[in-house]
Design a protein around this motif. Structure first.
Motif, mmCIF file in Angstrom:
data_model
loop_
_atom_site.group_PDB
_atom_site.id
_atom_site.type_symbol
_atom_site.label_atom_id
_atom_site.label_comp_id
_atom_site.label_asym_id
_atom_site.label_seq_id
_atom_site.Cartn_x
_atom_site.Cartn_y
_atom_site.Cartn_z
ATOM 1 N N ASN A 126 0.973 -0.970 0.240
ATOM 2 C CA ASN A 126 -0.484 0.452 -0.010
ATOM 3 C C ASN A 126 1.149 1.097 -0.417
ATOM 4 O OD1 ASN A 126 0.296 0.554 2.883
ATOM 5 N ND2 ASN A 126 -0.248 -1.386 3.266
ATOM 6 N N SER A 127 0.554 2.380 0.247
ATOM 7 C CA SER A 127 0.675 3.811 0.453
ATOM 8 C C SER A 127 1.384 4.542 1.486
ATOM 9 C CB SER A 127 -0.092 4.437 -0.646
ATOM 10 O OG SER A 127 -1.098 4.974 -0.376
ATOM 11 N N ARG A 128 1.133 3.414 2.472
ATOM 12 C CA ARG A 128 1.413 4.127 3.676
ATOM 13 C C ARG A 128 2.728 4.104 4.088
ATOM 14 N NH1 ARG A 128 -3.080 4.226 7.072
ATOM 15 N NH2 ARG A 128 -4.564 2.765 6.395
ATOM 16 N N LEU A 129 3.015 4.962 5.060
ATOM 17 C CA LEU A 129 4.214 5.102 5.060
ATOM 18 C C LEU A 129 5.111 3.629 5.787
ATOM 19 C CD1 LEU A 129 7.017 6.791 5.318
ATOM 20 C CD2 LEU A 129 6.339 7.172 7.180
ATOM 21 N N ASP A 130 5.780 3.239 5.646
ATOM 22 C CA ASP A 130 6.456 1.502 6.413
ATOM 23 C C ASP A 130 7.236 2.082 7.123
ATOM 24 O OD1 ASP A 130 8.711 1.949 4.285
ATOM 25 O OD2 ASP A 130 7.761 0.850 3.024
ATOM 26 N N SER A 131 8.186 0.958 7.767
ATOM 27 C CA SER A 131 9.061 0.768 8.821
ATOM 28 C C SER A 131 10.224 1.085 8.243
ATOM 29 C CB SER A 131 9.194 -0.347 9.982
ATOM 30 O OG SER A 131 9.612 -1.052 8.833
ATOM 31 N N TYR A 132 10.407 1.031 6.857
ATOM 32 C CA TYR A 132 11.952 1.635 6.406
ATOM 33 C C TYR A 132 12.127 2.786 5.937
ATOM 34 C CZ TYR A 132 12.800 -3.495 6.414
ATOM 35 O OH TYR A 132 13.569 -4.289 6.695
ATOM 36 N N MET A 133 11.259 3.744 6.100
ATOM 37 C CA MET A 133 11.215 5.264 5.381
ATOM 38 C C MET A 133 11.172 4.632 4.495
ATOM 39 S SD MET A 133 10.337 6.604 8.612
ATOM 40 C CE MET A 133 10.878 8.395 7.818
ATOM 41 N N THR A 134 9.944 4.486 3.635
ATOM 42 C CA THR A 134 9.956 4.386 1.840
ATOM 43 C C THR A 134 8.034 4.374 2.170
ATOM 44 O OG1 THR A 134 9.644 1.829 2.054
ATOM 45 C CG2 THR A 134 11.845 2.818 1.458
ATOM 46 N N ARG A 135 7.408 4.707 0.963
ATOM 47 C CA ARG A 135 6.248 5.011 0.064
ATOM 48 C C ARG A 135 5.945 4.656 -0.786
ATOM 49 N NH1 ARG A 135 3.107 9.841 2.278
ATOM 50 N NH2 ARG A 135 1.035 8.262 1.141
ATOM 51 N N MET A 136 5.250 3.337 -1.358
ATOM 52 C CA MET A 136 5.550 2.830 -2.523
ATOM 53 C C MET A 136 4.083 4.132 -3.171
ATOM 54 S SD MET A 136 6.728 -0.065 -2.912
ATOM 55 C CE MET A 136 7.403 -0.902 -1.578
ATOM 56 N N ASP A 137 5.039 4.380 -4.730
ATOM 57 C CA ASP A 137 3.938 5.587 -5.201
ATOM 58 C C ASP A 137 2.544 4.579 -5.171
ATOM 59 O OD1 ASP A 137 3.332 7.808 -6.850
ATOM 60 O OD2 ASP A 137 4.474 7.458 -8.372
ATOM 61 N N PRO A 138 1.490 5.350 -5.808
ATOM 62 C CA PRO A 138 0.502 4.982 -6.141
ATOM 63 C C PRO A 138 0.079 5.546 -7.553
ATOM 64 C CG PRO A 138 0.156 6.952 -4.816
ATOM 65 C CD PRO A 138 1.599 6.725 -4.113
ATOM 66 N N ASN A 139 1.081 6.697 -8.169
ATOM 67 C CA ASN A 139 0.684 6.538 -10.013
ATOM 68 C C ASN A 139 1.573 5.728 -10.643
ATOM 69 O OD1 ASN A 139 -1.140 8.481 -8.902
ATOM 70 N ND2 ASN A 139 0.754 9.751 -8.346
ATOM 71 N N THR A 140 2.401 4.554 -9.686
ATOM 72 C CA THR A 140 3.009 3.945 -10.966
ATOM 73 C C THR A 140 3.699 2.492 -9.580
ATOM 74 O OG1 THR A 140 5.718 5.094 -9.588
ATOM 75 C CG2 THR A 140 4.975 5.831 -10.786
ATOM 76 N N THR A 141 4.219 2.781 -9.215
ATOM 77 C CA THR A 141 4.644 1.219 -9.023
ATOM 78 C C THR A 141 3.690 0.628 -8.357
ATOM 79 O OG1 THR A 141 6.745 1.886 -7.256
ATOM 80 C CG2 THR A 141 5.980 0.765 -6.564
#
Length: 425
Positions: free
Chosen positions: A51-66
């Motif tokens: 999902n596009s939430r901020l995860d524990s690795y300080m990353t967010r999946m781009d909802p428009n591409t990834t």
């Protein structure tokens, strides 16, 4: 980046509704060389893989591409692995995916559909054991493996590993905002069931650590940053000789502290000079770093400017105020020049070259002189245009009256002056 990285997700497995059984079986058989005859031969399940939430690795999946890419890859079919162990065979496969947008919290998620064949021995283990572990809730963690991704800095928008990007995920930026990385254009390589989180050493923190070590090696991190990065990324930043990067400072005298500071500066300058002589770094790069970091080592032009401004006006806030006042002054000068041009047009008409006159005043920049120009042309305009209607004949009669005096008179000769023949030849 071609490296395969893993991001952990909690498996939210749900059973496939009975009314979808035929559709599910057809979708699964698209991936099977020998079609399944009955849905009971496989264990299908659905789970949120990303999902596009901020995860524990300080990353967010781009909802428009990834995330849309993940849906495409799930439909095409990716392997279901055990612990990202690529030396073993997959024991399941994806057969569908769906992009879900939650309008309440603005979070975009990806649901994945997977199947595991029943009673098949894979890697020396019966798949029924893996199915039983999922059904009973023992196996709940999954991890997505992705590649071909870009890491976009949330603070500056650059590639996170671009030399121009000076931010670290998990650290606050210059505006006090927490930096994280957008995972852009990633492709899903596989999905794994794992005992917890992601495979140690294979996470994105490894990439963060590489950037932190590069900055440390270049001497671009202060001690406070070093300790924060070590704690955040669970790494150790060494000086290349096995010495720890953090230390407990002892209480030194002021003279000793000054000497240590001078030695450190001299050492840094020596390293910079050596790098320039050996063509390992360009001078322009050093100048850019000094300008960005506000380092006291300055160019002669900068020193001359600060000497001209003086101590009080060299401060950032004072310079900002000077800039604001300069902008206001330029606007006022432009207004005064417009007024001068308008006054001259009023007095002389538009036969003169207004643009040339405007440029002359702009180059002059003398507001007092321009105001004198305005006054002169305003007076000229008043003298040229007298209020009331007058003709040339009226002006000449007035002048004759003044020549003859206020009591002047004229005589009419009735023999010569015939008022009834007006207009006759």
């Amino acid at each position: 980046m071609d490296a395969l990285l893993e991001i952990p997700m909690r498996l939210d497995a749900t059973a496939i509704p009975q009314d979808e059984s035929q559709r599910v079986l057809e979708s699964i058989n698209r991936h099977a060389m020998e079609p399944f005859q009955d849905l009971g031969e496989v264990f299908p399940f659905r789970g949120v893989i990303s999902n596009s939430r901020l995860d524990s690795y300080m990353t967010r999946m781009d909802p428009n591409t990834t995330l849309p890419n993940y849906v495409e890859d799930l439909k095409r079919g990716v392997s279901l692995m055990n612990g990202h162990d690529i030396t073993q065979s997959p024991y399941g496969r994806s057969f569908g995916g769906e992009l879900v947008q939650n309008r309440e919290d603005f979070v975009t998620s990806v649901n994945g559909d997977f199947y595991i064949p029943r009673n098949v021995v894979v890697n020396g283990t019966n798949t029924d054991e893996a199915i039983r572990a999922i059904v009973t809730g023992i196996q709940r963690d999954m991890s997505v493996g992705f590649s071909d991704s870009e890491y976009q800095c949330s603070s500056c928008g650059r590639d996170l590993f671009d030399p121009q990007c000076t931010h670290f995920p998990g650290m606050e930026d210059e505006n006090g905002r927490m930096t994280f990385a957008w995972i852009v254009n990633a492709r899903l390589r596989e999905v794994s069931t794992v005992y917890k989180g992601a495979t140690p050493g294979a996470s994105i923190f490894g990439k963060y650590a590489e950037k932190a070590r590069a900055y440390y090696d270049q001497g671009e991190l202060d001690q406070n940053h070093i300790m924060k990065l070590e704690n955040a990324y669970s790494i150790r930043l060494d000086d290349g000789k096995g010495k720890r990067s953090f230390y407990l400072p002892k209480r030194d005298t002021k003279e000793e502290q000054n000497n240590m500071g001078a030695q450190a500066r001299n050492s840094l300058l020596d390293d910079v000079r050596s790098a320039i002589r050996e063509n390992k770094v360009e001078k322009s790069v050093i100048y850019d770093i000094l300008a960005e970091e506000g380092d006291p080592f300055r160019q002669p032009e900068d020193i001359e400017l600060r000497n001209e401004l003086g101590k009080e006006f060299s401060k950032p806030e004072a310079i900002r105020q000077l800039k604001r006042e300069a902008q206001q002054g330029r606007r006022y000068l432009a207004d005064v020049i417009d007024s001068a041009v308008a006054s001259r047009v009023k007095a002389q008409g538009d036969t003169f070259n207004a643009e040339s006159y405007r440029q002359m005043l702009t180059l002059s920049g003398d507001i007092d002189h321009i105001k004198d120009e305005i006054d002169s042309y305003e007076r000229l305009a008043k003298e040229r245009f007298v209020t009331g209607r007058q003709t040339k004949g009226d002006l000449e009669d007035d002048q004759d009256d003044q020549d003859r005096g206020d009591n002047a008179s004229f005589k009419i000769n009735p023999d010569e002056d015939d008022f009834f023949k007006e207009g006759e030849e």
